[in-house]
Scaffold this motif. Sequence first.
Motif: not given
Length: 353
Positions: A72-76, A82-88, A99-101, A106-108
Motif C-alpha cells: 500500500v502506498h501512503v501519502m500525506w 513552529d520548530s520544524g517537523v523532523i520525522a513522520y 518512520e520517515v524523515p 510518502m511511503v510504501d
Amino acid sequence: MCSRHSWHTGLDQCPRGEGITVRRTPGPALLTAAACTAALMTTVSCGGPARGDRPPSAPTGVTAQAGSATSVHVMWNQADDDSGVIAYEVYRGTTKVKEVPGEQHMVDITGLKPSVGYAFAVRARDADGNTGPLSKKVPVTTPAAVEEDREPPTRPRQVRGQVAGGRAVSLSWSRATDDRGVASYDIYQGTSKIHSTRGRETSALITGLRPGTTYAFTVRARDAADNTSPVSRTVRLTTAAGGEDGRGTAPTGFRATTHREDGAYYIDLSWTPPRTGGAVTEYRIHLDGRLATTLVWGGAAPQDKAEHSFFVTRESGVSYRVRIRARLPDGTWGGFSTERTVTTGADGQPRER
C-alpha cells in the motif's frame, strides 16, 4: 444543531458542506476578547504554550492506495510546526510500521496480505521531541492475489509534462495494459520514486520543486502481483525561475452565485479540485483580496467537484470579489482560481474578472 467547529461574524450558523471545518480570519475591529476565547479552535492564537512547546499539527490529505496485492502506498500533506517537523510515523491500526524523515511525505508499506482491509494514519514529530496527534485513519483493501502472474504491464507511453510555475509540474501518460489489470503507476525523479497514483489515473501534479531547476521524470506501471513495466521515456522539465505564479495548481471551473435564506445572504461556490494525484483537503477563500475563510474537509474530500456555501451579509446590493486556492501535498498554497464578482440580491450571472 451544528456539530462542526466554526466561527462566524454576525450569524451563528453552520456553512453548507458536509464534514467541513471552517476557520474565518476576522478583521482587527471584529476580534474582541470574547471572540478570541471562542476562536481558540480556529486559526486565531490567544496565548498558550510558548514557541517550541506546541506539538505539530495532525497531517492532512492522508491517502492510502493499494500498489499491489501485498503493498500500500501512503501519502500525506506536510504538517505545521513552529520548530520544524523532523520525522513522520506511519501506523497500521495501532501499530507503528514506518518512520520517515520530515522532508518525505510518502511511503510504501509492504509485506501485507491480499484481499485484506487495513487502516493507516500518520503523525509528525518535531525537533523538540513533541509528537503531534494522529491523522484521521484512512481505510484501504488490497486486491486479490494473482497466481503465477509473471507478465509485467506494458510501458506507459505518450508521457508528457508541463511546468506549473516555479514549484510544480504536471505529468500525463497513456494507459498501460496488463493481462490482469494495472494496479498503480509509479513516478520517478531520476532514480528515486517520488509519487504513486491509482491504476485508473493517468496524470499527476508534482509539487515541492525548486524554481529554475531542471528535473527528469519517468513513469512505470505496476500490477497486483508487483510486476513492474519497463520505464517510460524520460521527460525533462525546467521549473519557472523567480516568483511562484501558480499556473496549473489552481482549482478550475470556479463558479460563484448568491442566495437568500432566513433573511441572510450566502455565497455559493463550486469548483474542480486541482489534480495532485492525492486528496486536496484544505482551501482558502479570499473576499475582496483578503483571506476570509479556510475550509478543511474532515471526511472524504471531493475529487471531481467541490461545493461550499457560507454566510456573508443580511444586506442586498453588496458586491464581493471571490477566489479560491488549494493547499498542495507539499504544504504550500497553489495558484488562485479565476476571480468572480457576485452581488447579493442581484439578478443575472456573476461577472468574471
